[in-house]
Design a protein around this motif. Structure first.
Motif, PDB file in Angstrom:
ATOM      1  N   PHE A 232       0.844  -1.180   0.000  1.00 45.93           N
ATOM      2  CA  PHE A 232       0.000   0.000   0.000  1.00 45.93           C
ATOM      3  C   PHE A 232       0.883   1.235   0.000  1.00 45.93           C
ATOM      4  O   PHE A 232       2.074   1.170   0.339  1.00 45.93           O
ATOM      5  CB  PHE A 232      -0.937   0.009   1.206  1.00 45.93           C
ATOM      6  CG  PHE A 232      -0.237  -0.052   2.539  1.00 45.93           C
ATOM      7  CD1 PHE A 232       0.100   1.112   3.232  1.00 45.93           C
ATOM      8  CD2 PHE A 232       0.100  -1.277   3.106  1.00 45.93           C
ATOM      9  CE1 PHE A 232       0.749   1.056   4.459  1.00 45.93           C
ATOM     10  CE2 PHE A 232       0.754  -1.342   4.334  1.00 45.93           C
ATOM     11  CZ  PHE A 232       1.080  -0.173   5.010  1.00 45.93           C
ATOM     12  N   THR A 233       0.317   2.357  -0.386  1.00 47.48           N
ATOM     13  CA  THR A 233       1.055   3.611  -0.447  1.00 47.48           C
ATOM     14  C   THR A 233       0.507   4.590   0.584  1.00 47.48           C
ATOM     15  O   THR A 233      -0.549   4.363   1.186  1.00 47.48           O
ATOM     16  CB  THR A 233       0.938   4.242  -1.843  1.00 47.48           C
ATOM     17  OG1 THR A 233      -0.431   4.621  -2.063  1.00 47.48           O
ATOM     18  CG2 THR A 233       1.377   3.270  -2.932  1.00 47.48           C
ATOM     19  N   SER A 234       1.220   5.706   0.746  1.00 47.37           N
ATOM     20  CA  SER A 234       0.736   6.748   1.660  1.00 47.37           C
ATOM     21  C   SER A 234      -0.597   7.305   1.167  1.00 47.37           C
ATOM     22  O   SER A 234      -1.467   7.655   1.972  1.00 47.37           O
ATOM     23  CB  SER A 234       1.770   7.864   1.784  1.00 47.37           C
ATOM     24  OG  SER A 234       2.063   8.426   0.514  1.00 47.37           O
ATOM     25  N   GLY A 266      11.005   0.777  -2.096  1.00 44.23           N
ATOM     26  CA  GLY A 266      10.979   1.657  -3.260  1.00 44.23           C
ATOM     27  C   GLY A 266      11.498   3.041  -2.912  1.00 44.23           C
ATOM     28  O   GLY A 266      11.995   3.281  -1.809  1.00 44.23           O
ATOM     29  N   ALA A 267      11.346   3.965  -3.855  1.00 46.84           N
ATOM     30  CA  ALA A 267      11.826   5.324  -3.645  1.00 46.84           C
ATOM     31  C   ALA A 267      11.013   6.296  -4.485  1.00 46.84           C
ATOM     32  O   ALA A 267      10.443   5.931  -5.520  1.00 46.84           O
ATOM     33  CB  ALA A 267      13.299   5.427  -4.022  1.00 46.84           C
ATOM     34  N   TYR A 272       6.355   2.391  -1.542  1.00 45.31           N
ATOM     35  CA  TYR A 272       5.190   1.679  -1.018  1.00 45.31           C
ATOM     36  C   TYR A 272       5.573   1.001   0.286  1.00 45.31           C
ATOM     37  O   TYR A 272       6.735   0.989   0.689  1.00 45.31           O
ATOM     38  CB  TYR A 272       4.650   0.659  -2.023  1.00 45.31           C
ATOM     39  CG  TYR A 272       5.616  -0.456  -2.370  1.00 45.31           C
ATOM     40  CD1 TYR A 272       5.586  -1.690  -1.702  1.00 45.31           C
ATOM     41  CD2 TYR A 272       6.555  -0.293  -3.384  1.00 45.31           C
ATOM     42  CE1 TYR A 272       6.471  -2.716  -2.020  1.00 45.31           C
ATOM     43  CE2 TYR A 272       7.447  -1.312  -3.716  1.00 45.31           C
ATOM     44  CZ  TYR A 272       7.392  -2.518  -3.030  1.00 45.31           C
ATOM     45  OH  TYR A 272       8.269  -3.530  -3.337  1.00 45.31           O
ATOM     46  N   TYR A 273       4.597   0.449   0.975  1.00 45.80           N
ATOM     47  CA  TYR A 273       4.812  -0.172   2.279  1.00 45.80           C
ATOM     48  C   TYR A 273       4.199  -1.566   2.297  1.00 45.80           C
ATOM     49  O   TYR A 273       3.244  -1.853   1.565  1.00 45.80           O
ATOM     50  CB  TYR A 273       4.158   0.655   3.391  1.00 45.80           C
ATOM     51  CG  TYR A 273       4.677   2.074   3.504  1.00 45.80           C
ATOM     52  CD1 TYR A 273       5.665   2.402   4.430  1.00 45.80           C
ATOM     53  CD2 TYR A 273       4.172   3.087   2.687  1.00 45.80           C
ATOM     54  CE1 TYR A 273       6.140   3.713   4.537  1.00 45.80           C
ATOM     55  CE2 TYR A 273       4.634   4.389   2.779  1.00 45.80           C
ATOM     56  CZ  TYR A 273       5.623   4.688   3.706  1.00 45.80           C
ATOM     57  OH  TYR A 273       6.081   5.984   3.809  1.00 45.80           O
ATOM     58  N   VAL A 274       4.739  -2.412   3.142  1.00 44.60           N
ATOM     59  CA  VAL A 274       4.146  -3.727   3.426  1.00 44.60           C
ATOM     60  C   VAL A 274       4.247  -3.981   4.921  1.00 44.60           C
ATOM     61  O   VAL A 274       5.108  -3.382   5.605  1.00 44.60           O
ATOM     62  CB  VAL A 274       4.847  -4.867   2.651  1.00 44.60           C
ATOM     63  CG1 VAL A 274       4.640  -4.716   1.155  1.00 44.60           C
ATOM     64  CG2 VAL A 274       6.324  -4.935   3.010  1.00 44.60           C
TER      65      VAL A 274
END
Length: 280
Positions: A232-234, A266-267, A272-274
């Motif tokens: 997911f992303t911010s 990523g950058a 993104y996050y997990v």
């Protein structure tokens, strides 16, 4: 949708028109009476950007609601009112709705889908009847204090269950011209749609914790990620937690990363996050 580019074709212009009417309803729902003239103005705005001449006008040709048999052939399932009867029919259901609402004879959550069912059986426009019915549903819900549509798309919930939607609508229009139809299945369906939207809103926002105290941004983000499978992303977090400010949510995301509940990958725009437990 962010008004940063020019629509490229009719479909995109119609999407922008839908957005315009949505914005009008979001911002001014208490000042849009349930009257034929206002319904026509909303329909006009729906098609204004697409340049359709029939925008803001009742139908001038007979329309039909068709069905498709298993072999692919089509048949007429329901014939709406004739063009010359349309304006009077819309006036009648608007007057009946406002009169019934004023005397509090029927709960609004029953009255609203009954009105929409009649609207769809009248099918008052050459095009855009389905979109207008969903916009009017949103408008009437707002006017009666049910504002979940500001955060959860009622249209999307209907789209997810469109097979059921068409089935119950087919049952609800049987005998309509003779005033012998039963709108109960359609009313039940719409109540389920509204309930599903509120359930999703509750799950996404997590506004109250077990003690009944408003949750912090940190708690909201924690709840979101604990139920999130995959990356997911911010931006996903911000969209899922409308009850908190953007900066507070980003700060919570950073803290949860530092606490190793989630991992940032990523950058730049590809960040993104997990969940940390997904990498074990």
């Amino acid at each position: 949708m962010d008004e940063k580019t020019t629509p490229r074709n009719r479909d995109e212009n119609e999407i922008i028109g839908y957005r315009d009417v949505l914005n009008t309803i979001h911002e001014s729902h208490d000042y849009i009476p349930v009257r034929p003239s206002y319904i026509l103005q909303l329909h006009r705005d729906l098609f204004k950007r697409a340049g359709m001449s029939y925008g803001g006008q009742f139908k001038n040709v007979q329309n039909y609601i068709n069905g498709t048999r298993p072999d692919g052939t089509q048949f007429t399932r329901f014939t709406p009112v004739a063009p010359y009867e349309t304006e009077a029919a819309i006036e009648a259901i608007c007057s009946s709705y406002e009169r019934t609402l004023a005397i509090e004879a029927v709960d609004p959550l029953i009255l609203i889908p009954a009105f929409i069912c009649d609207f769809l059986c009248i099918h008052p426009f050459n095009d855009g009847n389905g979109r207008m019915s969903r916009l009017l549903t949103l408008l009437l819900l707002y006017q009666n204090g049910y504002e979940v549509g500001k955060y959860i798309s009622i249209e999307k919930q209907i789209e997810k269950t469109k097979d059921v939607y068409y089935d119950v609508l087919q049952g609800a229009d049987y005998g309509w011209h003779e005033e012998q139809n039963d709108p109960t299945p359609f009313i039940r369906y719409m109540l389920k749609v509204i309930l599903a939207c509120y359930t999703e809103f509750e799950e996404r926002v997590g506004m109250l914790n077990a003690s009944g105290v408003k949750s912090s941004a940190y708690d909201m983000v924690s709840t979101y990620i604990s139920n999130k499978v995959g990356k997911f992303t911010s931006a996903d977090v911000i969209a899922a937690c409308p009850g908190a400010g953007r900066s507070a949510l980003l700060a919570a995301l950073k803290k949860l990363t530092e606490e190793k509940h989630i991992v940032r990958l990523g950058a730049g725009r590809s960040t993104y996050y997990v969940r940390s437990d997904a990498l074990r």
